[in-house]
Motif scaffolding. Structure first.
Motif, mmCIF file in Angstrom:
data_model
loop_
_atom_site.group_PDB
_atom_site.id
_atom_site.type_symbol
_atom_site.label_atom_id
_atom_site.label_comp_id
_atom_site.label_asym_id
_atom_site.label_seq_id
_atom_site.Cartn_x
_atom_site.Cartn_y
_atom_site.Cartn_z
ATOM 1 N N MET A 199 0.837 -1.196 0.000
ATOM 2 C CA MET A 199 0.000 0.000 0.000
ATOM 3 C C MET A 199 0.876 1.251 0.000
ATOM 4 O O MET A 199 1.649 1.476 0.918
ATOM 5 N N LYS A 200 0.809 2.024 -1.011
ATOM 6 C CA LYS A 200 1.755 3.122 -1.162
ATOM 7 C C LYS A 200 1.093 4.388 -1.668
ATOM 8 O O LYS A 200 0.124 4.337 -2.403
ATOM 9 N N GLY A 201 1.620 5.489 -1.305
ATOM 10 C CA GLY A 201 1.223 6.764 -1.891
ATOM 11 C C GLY A 201 2.496 7.486 -2.255
ATOM 12 O O GLY A 201 3.220 7.957 -1.401
ATOM 13 N N ILE A 225 8.394 11.144 -1.884
ATOM 14 C CA ILE A 225 8.011 10.690 -0.538
ATOM 15 C C ILE A 225 7.047 9.521 -0.687
ATOM 16 O O ILE A 225 6.101 9.603 -1.465
ATOM 17 N N ASP A 276 8.260 2.065 6.602
ATOM 18 C CA ASP A 276 8.234 3.505 6.796
ATOM 19 C C ASP A 276 9.682 3.982 6.906
ATOM 20 O O ASP A 276 10.416 3.577 7.803
ATOM 21 N N ARG A 298 4.323 7.242 1.188
ATOM 22 C CA ARG A 298 3.492 7.110 2.392
ATOM 23 C C ARG A 298 2.674 5.834 2.304
ATOM 24 O O ARG A 298 2.211 5.464 1.234
ATOM 25 N N GLY A 299 2.475 5.195 3.430
ATOM 26 C CA GLY A 299 1.599 4.022 3.471
ATOM 27 C C GLY A 299 2.263 2.748 2.984
ATOM 28 O O GLY A 299 1.604 1.743 2.802
ATOM 29 N N ASP A 300 3.582 2.786 2.760
ATOM 30 C CA ASP A 300 4.291 1.578 2.358
ATOM 31 C C ASP A 300 4.454 0.673 3.596
ATOM 32 O O ASP A 300 4.357 1.137 4.725
ATOM 33 N N VAL A 301 4.700 -0.596 3.358
ATOM 34 C CA VAL A 301 4.927 -1.513 4.482
ATOM 35 C C VAL A 301 6.075 -0.982 5.339
ATOM 36 O O VAL A 301 6.032 -0.974 6.561
ATOM 37 N N TYR A 345 -0.508 6.179 -6.814
ATOM 38 C CA TYR A 345 -0.703 5.160 -5.789
ATOM 39 C C TYR A 345 0.462 4.190 -5.728
ATOM 40 O O TYR A 345 0.898 3.784 -4.665
ATOM 41 N N GLN A 347 1.229 12.958 -7.568
ATOM 42 C CA GLN A 347 0.928 11.890 -6.618
ATOM 43 C C GLN A 347 0.342 10.689 -7.343
ATOM 44 O O GLN A 347 -0.559 10.840 -8.161
#
Lengths: 364, 364
Positions: free
Chosen positions: B1-3, B112, B119, B114-117, B74, B72
């Motif tokens: 899960m990535k942003g 950047i 951090d 965000r939300g990756d496994v 996903y 941005q």
């Protein structure tokens, strides 16, 4: 001139995008922000909230449970920062209510400032984003070769940055110590040839010297005030013809310290002229190094393993056989570990910086 | 899960906002992105470009010549990164054409995630954004006291992170050396009391011990396998009652090493219970320290000058007079400089970390 942006995210096991949007909408609307919503159907929502004063927010809701909030405003002030924190607190509260506390992760990142007089972002050699505690631009000039900046960091002192690359700070004695052999060498009565030296040693770029002489005195001392001292001479010229001349004249040194450039990041040594330059310097250096002489040099960030391996391969291609060893040191201002050392006959040390690397070579 | 978000900006002497918008619009439209424009009149433009795959871009044009682009998406992939770079190249080219090269500054920041496994963002004690080269989550548990993470960094090795604060990495021998007196102490036959020690020394949180025993062996060795050794004993309990008991029994030590917590950042010592805790620990430690004993402790990031000054003030309020000295060391994984040391009678050293600080106190 500033662009202040603040980034935030939360994560859930599963998100009903519409429920998240409905729950958070009132928080932005209470701020007098006007809303525009885009619905991708299969990719969730983007809601944009605009304030009259020129600031805005992006709320990106992903269907698999990632919610990203970006806030951007033109000016950065304590009041503004507090408002942003309050807004994020409200979002966090509302989300916890909605998901009954079942939130996997919540994270707020420090704000990013773009377009400020002071640029605090100088990525590491391996491309990571790091923010420095820069509080003053001390020197900023373009020479015919590069952009030269000396910026003041509260903890590292003045930092020399050449075309965006952090070269050396006043905190970085560890770099100089490593590239000089980590205190294990006795230089008494020895002939030493130093190539490069962004810290204010010999450098082809007079403007780097000018900046360092004035603002990097903790690293270069008074060496640059007079280019000729009792036991040293600083030449501001291309080192290749100098090395060739020395080789022709048969002038030999006990030590060659190559502080010209880090190991190239590119891993195409046949195409990249920096690799060719590096091999030429190595070959010429070996020619002016005494039989039991030592060659010290830096490597690059310890994470750039491909480039470092390639460098070690180049050492096997020198006209004379050398051995090498390497050492990793922590250079405070690099915020990464770095290596190198070569010994002509003997060992060749690659100083990998934890961020300085060293290569020590000996003739054999 | 990535942003995945990428940030970019350019700056000009003066910008005709409408001209910039008109020049850049086609670049986004060529990508098949649909546009929504907000015009503030007196604050410039915000154009939002939306792609069918769920990615989007913000183009913020400020009237004083700052243009910010945020992209941005996903997922993060090489192809996506290349496309982003190409898009930014085009924007840069178009801007240079429009302003005939008269651009003050152009800067691209690393993306950047965000939300990756994993951090990778663990801000410094003074609140700066830094990205670590984390490639593995080794341990991640919630104890009744805190969140305990051990993350693997390519260059620093395993890093212990307690509730978001970087505590110690396998690269950080410098921290341990500094808090033990920088190699200047002879511990032979001495009685030493160590309080805390996130690196796997005594700690009230059994789960920290469990994680460190398994994954921080480069720092704690086999000390935690058996809590009683030939010359040491590890107590997993609150140190305050232990200190009180020792004081009552008249048990005295040559050294007290306090590695419990960094100097609090809060500068309201009367309101903050951490300060009260710190004073209590100091007072009790002095009671169990022999007349010529030494007390070592850490400080905090060297930039937190207010907190460090306040700490030094607390030393003047101890029931017994002490002198102190301080030392600043570079703890690689902290990416900042950090201090402390106290001597009961003698000097009290605050080790400021470059990032470890030390306090050495002697009774007087």
């Amino acid at each position: 001139m500033k662009g202040y942006s603040k980034h935030y995210y939360t994560e859930f096991a599963f998100a009903d995008c519409n429920a998240v949007l409905k729950a958070l909408q009132p928080i932005f609307q209470e701020q007098g922000m006007t809303e525009t919503v885009h619905n991708w159907e299969d990719h969730g929502y983007l809601a944009t909230y605009i304030k009259k004063n020129g600031s805005f927010a992006n709320l990106r809701i992903h269907p698999h449970g990632l919610v990203l909030v970006d806030l951007q405003s033109y000016s950065d002030c304590t009041k503004g920062r507090e408002e942003v924190d309050q807004l994020l607190n409200k979002i966090e509260e509302r989300m916890k209510e909605l998901f009954h506390g079942n939130i996997k992760r919540v994270k707020r990142l420090p704000a990013i400032l773009r377009g400020d007089v002071i640029d605090r972002y100088w990525p590491t050699a391996d491309g990571r984003l790091v923010e420095y505690d820069i509080d003053e631009v001390v020197y900023d000039e373009d020479s015919p070769f590069q952009n030269i900046k000396i910026l003041h960091s509260k903890q590292f002192g003045n930092i020399l940055i050449l075309s965006g690359d952090v070269n050396l700070a006043e905190s970085d004695l560890a770099y100089t110590q490593a590239i000089m052999g980590s205190g294990k060498e006795d230089y008494t009565g020895k002939e030493v040839l130093i190539l490069g030296g962004g810290d204010g040693a010999s450098n082809i770029d007079q403007m780097v010297i000018d900046g360092c002489k004035k603002y990097m005195r903790k690293t270069c001392g008074d060496v640059l005030d007079n280019l000729n001292g009792e036991c040293y001479q600083v030449l501001i010229e291309d080192c290749i013809p100098v090395l060739k001349r020395y080789a022709k004249e048969g002038r030999m040194f006990d030590y060659v310290i190559n502080d010209l450039t880090a190991v190239p990041i590119s891993t195409s040594p046949e195409e990249d002229s920096t690799w060719e330059f590096l091999r030429l310097i190595l070959d010429l250096s070996m020619k002016v190094l005494k039989q039991d002489g030592k060659y010290f040099t830096q490597g690059n960030c310890i994470n750039l393993t491909d480039a470092l391996t390639l460098y070690e391969e180049q050492l096997g291609r020198l006209y004379c056989p050398v051995e090498f060893s390497k050492e990793t040191v922590c250079v405070p201002s690099y915020m990464e570990l770095y290596p190198y050392k070569l010994k002509k006959s003997g060992e060749c040390v690659l100083i990998n910086q934890a961020s300085l690397a060293c290569l020590e070579v000996m003739n054999s």
